[in-house]
Structures are given as structure tokens and as C-alpha cells.
Design a protein around this motif. Structure first.
Motif, PDB file in Angstrom:
ATOM      1  N   THR A 383       2.309  11.976  -3.115  1.00 13.94           N
ATOM      2  CA  THR A 383       2.821  10.585  -2.414  1.00 13.94           C
ATOM      3  C   THR A 383       4.125  10.247  -2.488  1.00 13.94           C
ATOM      4  O   THR A 383       4.945  11.219  -3.057  1.00 13.94           O
ATOM      5  N   ALA A 439       4.181   5.503   1.280  1.00 14.33           N
ATOM      6  CA  ALA A 439       3.796   4.069   0.733  1.00 14.33           C
ATOM      7  C   ALA A 439       5.268   3.280   1.233  1.00 14.33           C
ATOM      8  O   ALA A 439       6.177   3.909   1.526  1.00 14.33           O
ATOM      9  N   PHE A 444       1.281   0.730   5.308  1.00 14.79           N
ATOM     10  CA  PHE A 444       0.825   0.679   3.849  1.00 14.79           C
ATOM     11  C   PHE A 444       1.809   0.150   3.177  1.00 14.79           C
ATOM     12  O   PHE A 444       2.770   0.835   2.294  1.00 14.79           O
ATOM     13  N   LEU A 446       3.369  -1.571  -0.199  1.00 17.93           N
ATOM     14  CA  LEU A 446       3.118  -1.164  -1.688  1.00 17.93           C
ATOM     15  C   LEU A 446       1.910  -1.890  -2.385  1.00 17.93           C
ATOM     16  O   LEU A 446       1.512  -1.406  -3.229  1.00 17.93           O
ATOM     17  N   TYR A 449      -1.271  -0.512  -1.331  1.00 18.95           N
ATOM     18  CA  TYR A 449      -1.451   1.078  -1.046  1.00 18.95           C
ATOM     19  C   TYR A 449      -2.008   1.706  -2.275  1.00 18.95           C
ATOM     20  O   TYR A 449      -3.051   2.296  -2.058  1.00 18.95           O
ATOM     21  N   LYS A 452      -6.069   1.148  -1.258  1.00 23.51           N
ATOM     22  CA  LYS A 452      -6.411   1.900  -0.125  1.00 23.51           C
ATOM     23  C   LYS A 452      -6.291   3.508  -0.702  1.00 23.51           C
ATOM     24  O   LYS A 452      -7.378   4.126  -0.014  1.00 23.51           O
ATOM     25  N   MET A 453      -5.451   3.889  -1.159  1.00 23.74           N
ATOM     26  CA  MET A 453      -5.044   5.163  -1.764  1.00 23.74           C
ATOM     27  C   MET A 453      -6.098   5.650  -2.872  1.00 23.74           C
ATOM     28  O   MET A 453      -6.208   6.925  -3.192  1.00 23.74           O
ATOM     29  N   THR A 472      10.056   1.429  -4.618  1.00 28.22           N
ATOM     30  CA  THR A 472       8.605   2.111  -4.302  1.00 28.22           C
ATOM     31  C   THR A 472       8.209   3.277  -5.126  1.00 28.22           C
ATOM     32  O   THR A 472       7.139   3.056  -5.584  1.00 28.22           O
TER      33      THR A 472
END
Length: 582
Positions: A383, A439, A444, A446, A449, A452-453, A472
Motif C-alpha cells: 500500500t 491511499a 480512497f 485516508l 481507506y 475499506k482495505m 498519508t
């Protein structure tokens, strides 16, 4: 004490004070002779007028301070005043202290606190406390991050200790099966369940008569139990119990014996509940998943006990609701018939806690990660910000080029719009390398994020950056520290960064690499062994090979930790006497 209480007043307010005092004195004199009830209130009026006038002065000065540059964005720090302040203002703050002084009608304290607050605002406006406050805030944030990092490292060490302990006690392989298809963790559960049933069978009886033992289980299954049939756990428990007690013939009754087709029933006599079964020389009778909601259905169990002459063990029976009238009659009949005693045993084993409960937002496991066999596989995610070369890195780690079959899409734009797991063959079966969307993008952001991830559910996370870490990146690191999830810091495109740095500041390649590594270490708080610098264009240089080895070890470690936690689960046993359970 802080004694600055004679702050100068603007002329307009001083005139207002004089007029208000004269008016109040005149009204007070009138009240003495005509309205005695107003006497006490009007006598205090000059003091209140003075307070109002002085407050106007403070408001005026506060407004001028704000106009000078203080915007209220930084909280006021009472500790900037060296002298003592009343009402514990240095600990509780100006607002709480002033409110308490006002409730107590302590005007002197109110004026003192107001003046002190204005003085702090003046210092803040000209930069006197901004630097100090920012410095203290940064120091506190660093201490918090360092504390979280230390806790994460200790938690990782404890997990490694658990893995070592379980490996020393068991055949540590989730692929291993015994002749009945049982994994090592299921064998432990079966062994404990059979021991508990044996204790109930050989335990004391109310009378010299038959005993009814009912068993219920609530065991959260693991994904690697897929080779076990629906009643495989029950049958294997019966077989182990039979071997431990060295029993001869053991009868197992079912509503529909065809449900056991394909299951291992070695050493067991299978029959249909309510129909003729050969009970000759049977030492014990089991009944799996019967319906006992009415006296007629229960009579079949009575007949089985009558013909066998043995105790009966009912596994996962349906006895209806305890509050139901018919179910109450069934339970009463059971107590009359099985006068040797009724024992109810429950086995409860909750889900494996794969994510440490250490704080942070309690978001659920994403369905797409669950569908991918998350619990039985190793999962490492890549990521970071969009455009840092995450997909290119994914391909390079798997030895693929962008146009090869199975390669992740790459490009100058945001190409990864959904999380995608790729089998990482160098690590073996069920090992996945996940390519997550970038991100901090409009799609998406932060703040959503993480959820969802499902970022905290990965065994390890690679935070990739093509340059200095952004907010981020640092936010991702904070979240991972908070949940105790291991992560590494990766600088991609390091060859370009080295070349640019050498052109700008000079120095040789090794000096530039060390500067980059020191910068990463300072911001991530990671040890050297969890900092990597790579270039997908030059896989034989820098830390690329070391990164591959680290990912393989992390994937295997993730699987080992899951199996160790599954083996370490506690099986809660609850026993009830003179009762039944389903």
C-alpha cells in the motif's frame, strides 16, 4: 501570587463606570426609604457595574490581541504564566477556572484570570508560545508513536514465542491429517470432548439406573477443516471414547443414517432411531442430532435404552424451548425414566482472535478478504500513495513483466481501483501478495481507506513510497502501530532518487543511500531490518533480493501464527446436572 489586577482602562469605560456608580448610589438611597426589599440588591450594583465595565476592557483587549495575530487555533497554555493562578487554572485551564470563580462570585479571581488569559494570548500572538506548543506537541506525538512501536514489537515477540511453544508440542502443519482426516487442532478438541464425556459416564449416579448424557457444541470452525464431514467431529469423538474405555460394541443411532454415507464409521454399529437395531452385547449407545420435542419422539429414545440396557449419550439433540409446555413434559419424562441421572455438557470455542485488541477503530473483516480464504493463507499487502509504483513492484517480485499473463496493470494513472490478491508462488501454496489501491485519492480518502482495505487484517503491510513520506504514509503507519500489525517501509525508484540527490548535493552513492535510510528510520521508527530500498529496473541491486526473502518469511510466519492461535484456543466446558441440552 499573580497580582496584576490594576490593568489600565480605556477612557470611555472609565466614564461609563463613573456614570453607572452615581446612578446606582442614587437608586440605593431611594430604596432605603421607599423599597427596603431592593436595598441589598442595589447596594451591590456598583460592584457589578464595575465588573461589567472591566469585562468590557478585557473583551476589548482580547479582540485587539486576536486582531494582532492570534486566531484561536492553538489552545491557550496557562503554564506560560510563571506565578500561581487561582482555582487550579494551570491544570484545569482558563475556561473551567473562570467558570468556577464566577459561580463563587469571586470577582477578584475572575479579573486576575482574565488578565492572565489575555497575557497568554499576547504571548501566543507574537509567537511566544507557538514554537513551544508545537515543539511539545511534536515531542508527545513522537513518544506516543514510539510507545506504540515498542508494544507492536513486544506483541510480535510474544507471537513468535507462542509459535515456538506450539511447535514443540504438536505436529505443526495445518495440511497434516490423521487417518480420519482430522487436523492437529481438531484432534485436541476431540481428545478434550471425549475425556469430559468419560467423566460424566463414570461419575456418581443418583440411583442404580440408566443415565442420560446430552452434549452440545458451539465450535467456530477453521478453514482447513474442510475435509471433515458434517458429523465427522461427533463420530471421531465416539471412536476415541470407545478406545479409551476399551469398549466392545458401540451403537450410533440417527434419524437418517444415510447422512453418514462416506463418513468413517470404523468400529461403530449404525442404526435408525425408532426402528429395529441389533443391541446385543452393546456397551454404550449414542444418538446424533435427534428430535425430542414431543413425548412420542422421546419414546424412541426410551425404547433404545430399554432394548440396549445401557446409558444413552445424545449429541446435538433438539429438545425444544425450555419454556414450551410440551418440552417441559419431555424433560419431566426424561428425569423419571433415566433415574440414574441427567448430565448436560456444553463445549464452546469462539473464533480465533487473529487481530490484537489494542485499540483503534473496530471495523470488520472485508468480505473479499474472507472469501479469499484469509484465515488459512498468508497475506501481505502493498500500500501507499497512488503513483509510487506498487503494481510494478508486485510484478517484479513475482518475476513478471507488465504484459505477461497474470501481471498487475501498471501506468502513469491510478490503475489499481480494487484490491487484488496474487498467488506468490516462491512462498508456496496459499501465499498471497495483495496489490491495494493507492491511499489518499478522491476515490480512497485516508479516513475511510483503513476500513475499506481491511488494513489491520494483513499479516504484514508494505508501505511503499517513491520519495519522502507523506502525511498519508505516516497516517497508515500510525494506524498499523495502533492495531499492532507489522509493517515495513519501502522506498521504490531509489535509483532515480540517488541520481537526483548526487546531482543536487554531491557525495557518493553509499552516502546518499545512508541519508535516505536515516530519513526513513527517523520517520517510521522502524529498525534497519525492516527498511528496504529497491528499484524494479535493477532487481539485482540494492535490497530487492532481501525484500523477496523477507516477504516469504512474513507469509510463512503469518500462517504459523494463525495455526498457533488456533491450537491455543480455549475449549470452555460447561456441565449441568439434572438437565438436558441440545
Amino acid at each position: 501570587m499573580y497580582t496584576r489586577i490594576d490593568a489600565p482602562r480605556p477612557r470611555s469605560h472609565r466614564s461609563l463606570l463613573c456614570l453607572a456608580s452615581v446612578a446606582c448610589l442614587g437608586l440605593a438611597g431611594f430604596a432605603v426609604f421607599s423599597v427596603p426589599q431592593l436595598k441589598s440588591a442595589l447596594v451591590r450594583a456598583p460592584t457589578r457595574c464595575a465588573s461589567l465595565a472591566h469585562r468590557g476592557t478585557q473583551i476589548s483587549r482580547s479582540s485587539s490581541v486576536k486582531a494582532a495575530g492570534y486566531d484561536g487555533g492553538i489552545p491557550l497554555d496557562p503554564t506560560l504564566i510563571s506565578a500561581d493562578l487561582p482555582y487550579n487554572a494551570k491544570k484545569e485551564g482558563f475556561t473551567n477556572a473562570i467558570e468556577r470563580a464566577s459561580r463563587n462570585r469571586d470577582l477578584k479571581a475572575v479579573r486576575l484570570l482574565e488578565q492572565a488569559r489575555v497575557e497568554v494570548m499576547e504571548k501566543s500572538a507574537n509567537g511566544g508560545s507557538f514554537g513551544k506548543w508545537e515543539e511539545e506537541r511534536a515531542a508527545m506525538a513522537l513518544r506516543r508513536r514510539q510507545g506504540q512501536m515498542d508494544m507492536s514489537i513486544k506483541r510480535r515477540e510474544k507471537e513468535d514465542q507462542l509459535v515456538a511453544e506450539m511447535k514443540s508440542q504438536f505436529n505443526f502443519d495445518m495440511e497434516a491429517r490423521d487417518m480420519y482426516g482430522m487436523t492437529v487442532d481438531m484432534q485436541r478438541i476431540v481428545d478434550r470432548a471425549s475425556d469430559t464425556l468419560i467423566e460424566s459416564l463414570v461419575g456418581p449416579r443418583f440411583d442404580e439406573g440408566p443415565k442420560l448424557i446430552t452434549m452440545r457444541k458451539e465450535i467456530d470452525p477453521m478453514p482447513w477443516w474442510d475435509t471433515i464431514s458434517e458429523h465427522g467431529f461427533d463420530l471421531r469423538t465416539i471412536q476415541v471414547l470407545k478406545d479409551k474405555l476399551q469398549l466392545g460394541k458401540v451403537v450410533v443411532l440417527m434419524e437418517d443414517p444415510s447422512e453418514l454415507m462416506g463418513a468413517n464409521t470404523d468400529g461403530l454399529t449404525i442404526g435408525r432411531l425408532g426402528e429395529f437395531t441389533d443391541f446385543h452385547d452393546a456397551h454404550l449407545t449414542f444418538c446424533i442430532s435427534p428430535t425430542m420435542r414431543s413425548e412420542d419422539s422421546f419414546r424412541r429414545l426410551q425404547d433404545a435404552q430399554h432394548y440396549s440396557g445401557n446409558d444413552i449419550v445424545v449429541i446435538s439433540g433438539d429438545w425444544g424451548l425450555p419454556s414450551d409446555t410440551e418440552s417441559k413434559r419431555v424433560r419431566a419424562v426424561a428425569k423419571e425414566h433415566f433415574f440414574g441421572g441427567l448430565n448436560a455438557v456444553s463445549f464452546v470455542m469462539g473464533p480465533v482472535k487473529l487481530v490484537p485488541e489494542v485499540g483503534g477503530e473496530a471495523y470488520p473483516l472485508p468480505q473479499w478478504l474472507l472469501d479469499a480464504g484469509y484465515k488459512a493463507a498468508g497475506n501481505v499487502a502493498i500500500t501507499g500513495n497512488s503513483g509510487t509504483g506498487k503494481s510494478s513492484l508486485n510484478n517484479a517480485l513475482r518475476g513478471l513483466k507488465p504484459r505477461d499473463t497474470g501481471a498487475a496493470a501498471v501506468g502513469v494513472k491510478e490503475t489499481t481501483i480494487d484490491p487484488h490478491g496474487y498467488d506468490y508462488e516462491p512462498a508456496g501454496k496459499d501465499m498471497r501478495l495483495w496489490d491495494l489501491p493507492g491511499a489518499g485519492t478522491p476515490k480512497f480518502p485516508l479516513h475511510s481507506y483503513m476500513r475499506k482495505m481491511g488494513i489491520k487484517y494483513f499479516d504484514e503491510v508494505i508501505i511503499a513510497s517513491a520519495g519522502r513520506f507523506t502525511e498519508t504514509d505516516l497516517g497508515l503507519m500510525d494506524e498499523l502501530r495502533l492495531h499492532g500489525i507489522p509493517f515495513i517501509a519501502l522506498r521504490t525508484k531509489v535509483d532515480l532518487e540517488i541520481r537526483n540527490a548526487m546531482d543536487d548535493t554531491g557525495g557518493n552513492e553509499m552516502e546518499v543511500i545512508q541519508r535516505i535510510r536515516d530519513d526513513i528510520k527517523k520517520n517510521s521508527l522502524l529498525p534497519d531490518e525492516r527498511i528496504f530500498m529497491v528499484s524494479v529496473r535493477r532487481p539485482d541491486d540494492y535490497d530487492f533480493r532481501a525484500l523477496q526473502d523477507y516477504i516469504i518469511n512474513s507469509l510463512h510466519r503469518g500462517v504459523d501464527v494463525k495455526l498457533a492461535k488456533a491450537l491455543n484456543r480455549k475449549l470452555e466446558v460447561q456441565e449441568y446436572y439434572n438437565a438436558v441440552t441440545g
